[in-house]
Write a protein that holds these residues in place. Structure first.
Motif, PDB file in Angstrom:
ATOM      1  N   PRO A   1     -22.673  60.640  76.064  1.00 18.71           N
ATOM      2  CA  PRO A   1     -21.515  60.232  75.259  1.00 18.71           C
ATOM      3  C   PRO A   1     -21.322  61.013  73.963  1.00 18.71           C
ATOM      4  O   PRO A   1     -20.334  60.800  73.264  1.00 18.71           O
TER       5      PRO A   1
ATOM      6  N   SER B   1     -14.544  63.870  81.322  1.00 22.73           N
ATOM      7  CA  SER B   1     -14.843  62.458  81.614  1.00 22.73           C
ATOM      8  C   SER B   1     -16.170  62.314  82.344  1.00 22.73           C
ATOM      9  O   SER B   1     -16.974  61.425  82.031  1.00 22.73           O
TER      10      SER B   1
ATOM     11  N   THR C   1     -19.211  59.468  69.298  1.00 22.98           N
ATOM     12  CA  THR C   1     -19.875  58.878  70.452  1.00 22.98           C
ATOM     13  C   THR C   1     -18.791  58.211  71.280  1.00 22.98           C
ATOM     14  O   THR C   1     -18.026  57.382  70.763  1.00 22.98           O
ATOM     15  N   ALA C   2     -18.705  58.586  72.552  1.00 24.81           N
ATOM     16  CA  ALA C   2     -17.624  58.124  73.422  1.00 24.81           C
ATOM     17  C   ALA C   2     -18.077  56.945  74.274  1.00 24.81           C
ATOM     18  O   ALA C   2     -19.222  56.893  74.726  1.00 24.81           O
ATOM     19  N   SER C   3     -17.147  56.020  74.491  1.00 30.60           N
ATOM     20  CA  SER C   3     -17.411  54.902  75.402  1.00 30.60           C
ATOM     21  C   SER C   3     -16.100  54.456  76.032  1.00 30.60           C
ATOM     22  O   SER C   3     -15.043  54.475  75.384  1.00 30.60           O
ATOM     23  N   VAL C   4     -16.184  54.066  77.296  1.00 36.25           N
ATOM     24  CA  VAL C   4     -15.007  53.551  77.984  1.00 36.25           C
ATOM     25  C   VAL C   4     -14.652  52.200  77.373  1.00 36.25           C
ATOM     26  O   VAL C   4     -15.532  51.388  77.074  1.00 36.25           O
TER      27      VAL C   4
ATOM     28  N   TRP D   1     -10.799  55.716  76.346  1.00 33.24           N
ATOM     29  CA  TRP D   1     -12.121  55.969  75.769  1.00 33.24           C
ATOM     30  C   TRP D   1     -12.029  55.832  74.255  1.00 33.24           C
ATOM     31  O   TRP D   1     -11.104  56.357  73.630  1.00 33.24           O
ATOM     32  N   ARG D   2     -12.990  55.160  73.669  1.00 35.99           N
ATOM     33  CA  ARG D   2     -13.138  55.094  72.211  1.00 35.99           C
ATOM     34  C   ARG D   2     -14.044  56.248  71.802  1.00 35.99           C
ATOM     35  O   ARG D   2     -15.099  56.469  72.406  1.00 35.99           O
TER      36      ARG D   2
ATOM     37  N   ALA E   1     -19.559  60.458  80.766  1.00 34.01           N
ATOM     38  CA  ALA E   1     -20.205  59.339  81.453  1.00 34.01           C
ATOM     39  C   ALA E   1     -21.727  59.480  81.430  1.00 34.01           C
ATOM     40  O   ALA E   1     -22.444  58.481  81.430  1.00 34.01           O
TER      41      ALA E   1
END
Length: 157
Positions: A71, A64, A97-100, A130-131, A68
């Motif tokens: 991503p 995580s 690609t990760a995003s909250v 997270w997406r 942050a």
């Protein structure tokens, strides 16, 4: 040398979508800036209503904190075979690609339906959804059956 990856077929697209739909866990790889090496974690993961992988992650976890700041990540999702050599089981690798998710809406109930034991920690203040939006995919459907999959191939617009 001939490219061993086959042209994408409707069967490969269907299999990739089925693997995602059945997913309850995955291996997440992030780019650890402290070491320069990948960091791997097994995580609980499932798709949302749009077919996009989502994960419930603790802010205390290495992955995580890394996400942050960067991503870019990867997921490895395995279709569990009942018997035989696990190396022959289909698996899907995704660059994501990760995003909250700021407003998880109905994700909490959907998550608990698939992961009832998460009720113990889902409401703790450090946990966030997270997406994990796929950018590209690679399906290994067995010996000699490899396919590149786009987000559209996976049913993700």
């Amino acid at each position: 040398m001939k490219d061993p990856v086959r042209s994408t077929t409707d069967e490969a697209r269907d299999q990739g979508r089925q693997i995602l739909a059945a997913m309850r866990h995955a291996v997440l790889a992030v780019n650890d800036p402290m070491t320069g090496h990948p960091h791997l974690s097994k995580i609980a993961c499932q798709i949302d209503g749009a077919g996009v992988p989502v994960a419930l992650l603790s802010g205390l976890a290495v992955h995580s904190r890394v996400l942050a700041g960067d991503p870019r990540a990867a997921l490895l999702v395995e279709a569990q075979g009942g018997r035989g050599d696990p190396m022959t089981w289909p698996r899907l690798s995704l660059q994501v690609t990760a995003s909250v998710i700021a407003d998880p809406g109905g994700l909490r109930d959907r998550w608990l339906a698939a992961h009832p034991k998460a009720a113990v920690f889902i409401d703790l203040p450090d946990f966030r959804f997270w997406r994990l939006l796929p950018q590209a995919g690679f399906l290994n459907a067995g010996f000699g059956a490899a396919f590149r999959l786009s987000p559209a191939d996976l049913g993700i617009a």
